[in-house]
Write a protein that holds these residues in place. Structure first.
Motif, mmCIF file in Angstrom:
data_model
loop_
_atom_site.group_PDB
_atom_site.id
_atom_site.type_symbol
_atom_site.label_atom_id
_atom_site.label_comp_id
_atom_site.label_asym_id
_atom_site.label_seq_id
_atom_site.Cartn_x
_atom_site.Cartn_y
_atom_site.Cartn_z
ATOM 1 N N ASP A 59 0.817 -1.095 -0.039
ATOM 2 C CA ASP A 59 0.038 0.090 0.026
ATOM 3 C C ASP A 59 0.876 1.204 -0.204
ATOM 4 O O ASP A 59 1.917 1.139 0.265
ATOM 5 C CB ASP A 59 -0.922 0.011 1.202
ATOM 6 N N TYR A 60 0.274 2.165 -0.551
ATOM 7 C CA TYR A 60 1.232 3.519 -0.597
ATOM 8 C C TYR A 60 0.447 4.849 -0.330
ATOM 9 O O TYR A 60 -1.070 4.744 -0.445
ATOM 10 C CB TYR A 60 1.500 3.698 -2.232
ATOM 11 N N ALA A 61 1.001 5.804 0.223
ATOM 12 C CA ALA A 61 0.406 7.133 0.452
ATOM 13 C C ALA A 61 0.132 7.579 -1.112
ATOM 14 O O ALA A 61 0.842 7.458 -1.879
ATOM 15 C CB ALA A 61 1.391 7.928 0.926
ATOM 16 N N ASP A 62 -0.628 8.462 -1.004
ATOM 17 C CA ASP A 62 -1.504 9.040 -2.115
ATOM 18 C C ASP A 62 -0.298 9.859 -2.897
ATOM 19 O O ASP A 62 -0.250 10.152 -4.063
ATOM 20 C CB ASP A 62 -2.580 10.092 -2.120
ATOM 21 N N SER A 63 0.577 10.495 -2.183
ATOM 22 C CA SER A 63 1.610 11.286 -2.778
ATOM 23 C C SER A 63 2.693 10.661 -3.449
ATOM 24 O O SER A 63 3.489 11.221 -4.337
ATOM 25 C CB SER A 63 2.185 12.233 -1.507
ATOM 26 N N VAL A 64 2.807 9.322 -3.153
ATOM 27 C CA VAL A 64 3.861 8.722 -3.814
ATOM 28 C C VAL A 64 3.452 7.375 -4.690
ATOM 29 O O VAL A 64 3.970 6.930 -5.565
ATOM 30 C CB VAL A 64 5.127 8.008 -3.060
ATOM 31 N N LYS A 65 2.085 7.327 -4.939
ATOM 32 C CA LYS A 65 1.406 6.348 -5.591
ATOM 33 C C LYS A 65 1.824 6.620 -7.287
ATOM 34 O O LYS A 65 1.827 7.622 -7.750
ATOM 35 C CB LYS A 65 0.082 6.072 -5.607
ATOM 36 N N GLY A 66 2.240 5.321 -7.996
ATOM 37 C CA GLY A 66 2.728 5.517 -9.248
ATOM 38 C C GLY A 66 4.265 6.077 -9.422
ATOM 39 O O GLY A 66 4.738 5.960 -10.570
ATOM 40 N N ARG A 67 4.834 6.156 -8.361
ATOM 41 C CA ARG A 67 6.097 6.820 -8.620
ATOM 42 C C ARG A 67 7.216 5.777 -7.700
ATOM 43 O O ARG A 67 8.302 5.680 -7.802
ATOM 44 C CB ARG A 67 6.417 8.254 -8.316
ATOM 45 N N PHE A 68 6.700 5.400 -6.616
ATOM 46 C CA PHE A 68 7.447 4.608 -5.609
ATOM 47 C C PHE A 68 6.710 3.280 -5.771
ATOM 48 O O PHE A 68 5.923 3.068 -5.857
ATOM 49 C CB PHE A 68 7.302 5.206 -3.949
ATOM 50 N N THR A 69 7.730 2.226 -5.580
ATOM 51 C CA THR A 69 7.528 0.973 -5.309
ATOM 52 C C THR A 69 8.222 0.304 -4.308
ATOM 53 O O THR A 69 9.446 0.389 -3.949
ATOM 54 C CB THR A 69 7.764 0.264 -6.587
ATOM 55 N N THR A 70 7.673 -0.635 -3.400
ATOM 56 C CA THR A 70 8.490 -1.045 -2.316
ATOM 57 C C THR A 70 8.216 -2.769 -2.909
ATOM 58 O O THR A 70 7.364 -3.183 -3.157
ATOM 59 C CB THR A 70 7.727 -0.920 -0.940
ATOM 60 N N SER A 71 9.400 -3.375 -2.318
ATOM 61 C CA SER A 71 9.476 -4.786 -2.667
ATOM 62 C C SER A 71 10.542 -5.525 -1.628
ATOM 63 O O SER A 71 11.028 -4.714 -0.849
ATOM 64 C CB SER A 71 9.875 -4.960 -4.041
ATOM 65 N N THR A 72 10.585 -6.734 -1.525
ATOM 66 C CA THR A 72 11.432 -7.588 -0.891
ATOM 67 C C THR A 72 12.333 -8.322 -1.611
ATOM 68 O O THR A 72 11.825 -8.735 -2.738
ATOM 69 C CB THR A 72 10.578 -8.203 0.179
ATOM 70 N N ASN A 73 13.559 -8.878 -1.390
ATOM 71 C CA ASN A 73 14.441 -9.741 -2.056
ATOM 72 C C ASN A 73 13.983 -11.320 -1.832
ATOM 73 O O ASN A 73 13.034 -11.431 -1.010
ATOM 74 C CB ASN A 73 15.850 -9.657 -1.919
ATOM 75 N N ASN A 74 14.465 -12.060 -2.522
ATOM 76 C CA ASN A 74 14.181 -13.603 -2.572
ATOM 77 C C ASN A 74 14.295 -14.097 -1.301
ATOM 78 O O ASN A 74 13.696 -14.868 -0.644
ATOM 79 C CB ASN A 74 14.889 -14.376 -3.449
ATOM 80 N N ALA A 75 15.383 -13.703 -0.566
ATOM 81 C CA ALA A 75 15.864 -14.003 0.914
ATOM 82 C C ALA A 75 14.844 -13.405 2.093
ATOM 83 O O ALA A 75 14.919 -13.867 3.112
ATOM 84 C CB ALA A 75 17.097 -13.784 1.224
ATOM 85 N N LYS A 76 14.234 -12.582 1.662
ATOM 86 C CA LYS A 76 13.168 -11.761 2.365
ATOM 87 C C LYS A 76 13.980 -11.365 4.022
ATOM 88 O O LYS A 76 13.348 -11.462 5.176
ATOM 89 C CB LYS A 76 12.025 -12.692 2.727
ATOM 90 N N ASP A 77 15.106 -10.781 3.555
ATOM 91 C CA ASP A 77 15.883 -9.946 4.507
ATOM 92 C C ASP A 77 16.157 -8.872 4.312
ATOM 93 O O ASP A 77 16.705 -7.980 4.849
ATOM 94 C CB ASP A 77 17.141 -10.997 4.909
ATOM 95 N N THR A 78 15.636 -8.257 3.148
ATOM 96 C CA THR A 78 15.691 -6.998 2.855
ATOM 97 C C THR A 78 14.605 -6.216 2.183
ATOM 98 O O THR A 78 13.997 -6.845 1.313
ATOM 99 C CB THR A 78 16.977 -6.814 1.866
#
Length: 127
Positions: A59-78
């Motif tokens: 989920d994202y704040a409206d102010s950053v939607k479409g510009r910011f993306t959050t994700s995790t790596n395969n090891a799920k440690d970052t």
């Protein structure tokens, strides 16, 4: 030592991109939700994004939607925050925070009690 370690901040020009990383040390992120906050001088802290590690929802704040993306790596440690089309209003110190009590990105993901916080990363957008 159990902690979140942030990296990737810096100075960029308007329109450019930057990626922040939030690495877990001493624990795994499997059942956590990771929230990115930012705080600019003289302004209140703002929740930017949320990712549920176990389910992958975001989920994202409206102010950053479409510009910011959050994700995790395969090891799920970052967890990453990819920031594109940056503008001067994005200038702030960015923090990552880990929540295990709820662990999802439903209502109220900005106002929970967080178990761990990163040290903060300065992002400056200026020409």
């Amino acid at each position: 030592q159990v902690q979140l370690v942030e990296s990737g901040g810096g100075l960029v020009q308007p329109g450019e991109s930057l990626r922040l990383a939030c690495a877990a040390s001493g624990f795994t992120l499997d059942y956590y939700a990771i929230v990115w906050f930012r705080q600019a001088p003289g302004k209140e802290r703002e929740g930017v994004s949320c990712i549920s590690i176990i389910g992958g929802s975001t989920d994202y704040a409206d102010s950053v939607k479409g510009r910011f993306t959050t994700s995790t790596n395969n090891a799920k440690d970052t967890v990453y925050l990819q920031m594109n089309s940056l503008n001067p209003e994005d200038t702030a110190v960015y923090y990552c925070a880990a929540d295990v009590r709820v662990g999802t990105c439903g209502w109220g993901w900005t106002i929970r009690t967080f178990d761990y916080w990163g040290q903060g990363a300065q992002v400056t957008v200026s020409s």
